[in-house]
Write a protein that holds these residues in place. Structure first.
Motif, PDB file in Angstrom:
ATOM      1  N   GLY A 170     -63.785  -4.203 -47.608  1.00  0.00           N
ATOM      2  CA  GLY A 170     -64.876  -4.058 -47.108  1.00  0.00           C
ATOM      3  C   GLY A 170     -65.295  -5.631 -46.891  1.00  0.00           C
ATOM      4  O   GLY A 170     -66.454  -5.919 -46.586  1.00  0.00           O
ATOM      5  N   ARG A 171     -64.592  -6.837 -47.069  1.00  0.00           N
ATOM      6  CA  ARG A 171     -64.902  -8.152 -46.866  1.00  0.00           C
ATOM      7  C   ARG A 171     -63.691  -8.993 -46.639  1.00  0.00           C
ATOM      8  O   ARG A 171     -62.615  -8.582 -47.093  1.00  0.00           O
ATOM      9  N   ASP A 172     -63.878  -9.991 -45.662  1.00  0.00           N
ATOM     10  CA  ASP A 172     -62.875 -10.898 -45.474  1.00  0.00           C
ATOM     11  C   ASP A 172     -62.479 -11.593 -46.683  1.00  0.00           C
ATOM     12  O   ASP A 172     -63.152 -12.852 -46.621  1.00  0.00           O
ATOM     13  N   SER A 208     -52.942  -6.323 -50.651  1.00  0.00           N
ATOM     14  CA  SER A 208     -52.266  -6.536 -49.332  1.00  0.00           C
ATOM     15  C   SER A 208     -52.252  -7.956 -49.058  1.00  0.00           C
ATOM     16  O   SER A 208     -53.110  -8.707 -49.526  1.00  0.00           O
ATOM     17  N   LEU A 209     -51.308  -8.671 -48.283  1.00  0.00           N
ATOM     18  CA  LEU A 209     -51.315 -10.067 -47.948  1.00  0.00           C
ATOM     19  C   LEU A 209     -51.357 -10.167 -46.533  1.00  0.00           C
ATOM     20  O   LEU A 209     -51.553 -11.252 -46.015  1.00  0.00           O
ATOM     21  N   LYS A 210     -51.840  -9.047 -45.956  1.00  0.00           N
ATOM     22  CA  LYS A 210     -52.384  -9.181 -44.519  1.00  0.00           C
ATOM     23  C   LYS A 210     -53.960  -9.234 -44.740  1.00  0.00           C
ATOM     24  O   LYS A 210     -54.618  -8.437 -45.133  1.00  0.00           O
ATOM     25  N   ARG A 211     -54.525 -10.072 -43.886  1.00  0.00           N
ATOM     26  CA  ARG A 211     -55.997 -10.504 -43.892  1.00  0.00           C
ATOM     27  C   ARG A 211     -56.787  -9.164 -43.453  1.00  0.00           C
ATOM     28  O   ARG A 211     -57.815  -8.885 -44.026  1.00  0.00           O
ATOM     29  N   CYS A 220     -70.061  -5.539 -57.981  1.00  0.00           N
ATOM     30  CA  CYS A 220     -68.916  -6.099 -57.471  1.00  0.00           C
ATOM     31  C   CYS A 220     -69.442  -6.677 -56.076  1.00  0.00           C
ATOM     32  O   CYS A 220     -70.407  -6.317 -55.589  1.00  0.00           O
ATOM     33  N   ASP A 221     -68.755  -7.784 -55.727  1.00  0.00           N
ATOM     34  CA  ASP A 221     -69.013  -8.356 -54.468  1.00  0.00           C
ATOM     35  C   ASP A 221     -67.939  -7.753 -53.522  1.00  0.00           C
ATOM     36  O   ASP A 221     -68.266  -8.201 -52.174  1.00  0.00           O
ATOM     37  N   LEU A 222     -67.193  -6.880 -53.781  1.00  0.00           N
ATOM     38  CA  LEU A 222     -66.295  -6.083 -52.821  1.00  0.00           C
ATOM     39  C   LEU A 222     -66.636  -4.596 -52.809  1.00  0.00           C
ATOM     40  O   LEU A 222     -67.431  -4.082 -53.933  1.00  0.00           O
TER      41      LEU A 222
END
Length: 331
Positions: free
Chosen positions: A140-142, A129-132, A28-30
């Motif tokens: 673990g990633r933006d 979430s909808l919060k960045r 996975c990339d997350l």
């Protein structure tokens, strides 16, 4: 005259197995806080992954045995090269009536059109979430901008329904549930709220929150009523807006388990067939596939494995029992 189909897979508790969750990679990339630990590197080697030919053969046999629903999962399935090609091969197999995909959507904007054309009918997209900043902390990633681009691409490609899976975690994102529900209802997505499961150390540290109070809160806020018709053959219990224009599902493996109606098994990328998410009963299919087993022998092995399917998980009674992480099992 056509030969009669083999009898369907029915376990010793009289549950008919009609749903296969098929992991095409454990990578996975997350690094979501409830799934893969930060720094984790114990992934399967690619030579241990089932090939597309092996996957197609197993799914063809499952289709003959009455398993009509197949979901492509991971890890993150879009990291498997040429996934749309595999989807096209599976979607036309006899007996396969519904091919769907679970994804974190970070790669979806590049693949949505090809997947839809290949026969993937439905999408489940993870978004907690909808919060960045919250998404960054949990995953673990933006990753929120990439996920939003994936959602837009999925709608443009014509996927419907699109379900958003939100793992509810106390003190992490439980204050955002109404906002997520409003977002999904406005965009035409189906929100599915999920209780965190104690899979490995990450799952046991995931701030579990039972969903009964959350459901009552959303029923009051949006005037939801129980939805009578089943959606997708999975474990969610759905509530809908009074006019039927939107719905919200609740997946409660801990507070209200659904084991009595469990209709699914999971095939990991290494060819291990897991009979229960929360137990250890399994069948190693890869040695059979690579050892020259005939279709008749594989079907017999699948029937024997289904007899091992346990009556229920023990997440509540023994939360530390399962050591493997979700990405190893297949989502």
């Amino acid at each position: 005259m056509n030969a009669p189909l083999p009898r369907p897979l029915i376990d010793r508790f009289n549950r008919r197995i009609s749903y296969l969750r098929l992991s095409v990679t454990d990578r996975c990339d997350l690094r979501c806080s409830y799934c893969i630990p930060q720094g984790f590197k114990d992934f399967e080697e690619p030579e241990h992954w089932l090939t597309f030919d092996e996957i197609e053969r197993v799914v063809r046999l499952f289709g003959l045995l009455g398993v009509g629903r197949v979901r492509l999962t991971g890890g993150e399935p879009l990291l498997r090269k040429d996934l749309a090609q595999l989807a096209g091969r599976l979607s036309v197999l006899p007996g396969i009536e519904d091919l769907s995909l679970s994804t974190n959507a970070t790669q979806l904007d590049r693949h949505a059109t090809a997947l839809h054309a290949a026969g993937v009918k439905r999408l489940n997209i993870s978004l907690d979430s909808l919060k960045r900043d919250c998404v960054t902390r949990v995953s673990g990633r933006d990753s929120l901008p990439a996920v939003m681009a994936g959602l837009d691409a999925a709608q443009a490609a014509g996927f419907a329904p699109i379900k958003l899976n939100m793992v509810v975690m106390q003190g992490v994102n439980d204050g955002e549930i109404e906002a997520m529900a409003a977002f999904c209802l406005a965009r035409g997505f189906t929100l599915r709220l999920i209780e965190a499961m104690p899979m490995g150390d990450t799952g046991r540290n995931a701030h579990y929150l039972p969903l009964d109070g959350v459901r009552d809160q959303l029923v009051a806020r949006f005037g939801l009523i129980p939805q009578a018709l089943e959606m997708g053959g999975g474990p969610a219990r759905y509530w809908q807006l009074p006019d039927g224009s939107g719905n919200i599902g609740f997946i409660t493996p801990i507070s209200q388990h659904f084991c009595a109606t469990c209709n699914r098994v999971r095939l990991a990328v290494d060819g291990t067939l897991y009979l229960c998410l929360g137990q250890e009963e399994k069948l190693a299919l890869r040695p059979l596939l690579r050892g020259g087993a005939s279709d008749t022998e594989l079907i017999a092995a699948l029937r024997d494995a289904i007899e091992l399917k346990p009556e229920r998980h023990e997440f509540r009674e023994q939360p530390g029992k399962i050591i493997r992480i979700m990405a190893h099992t297949g989502g």
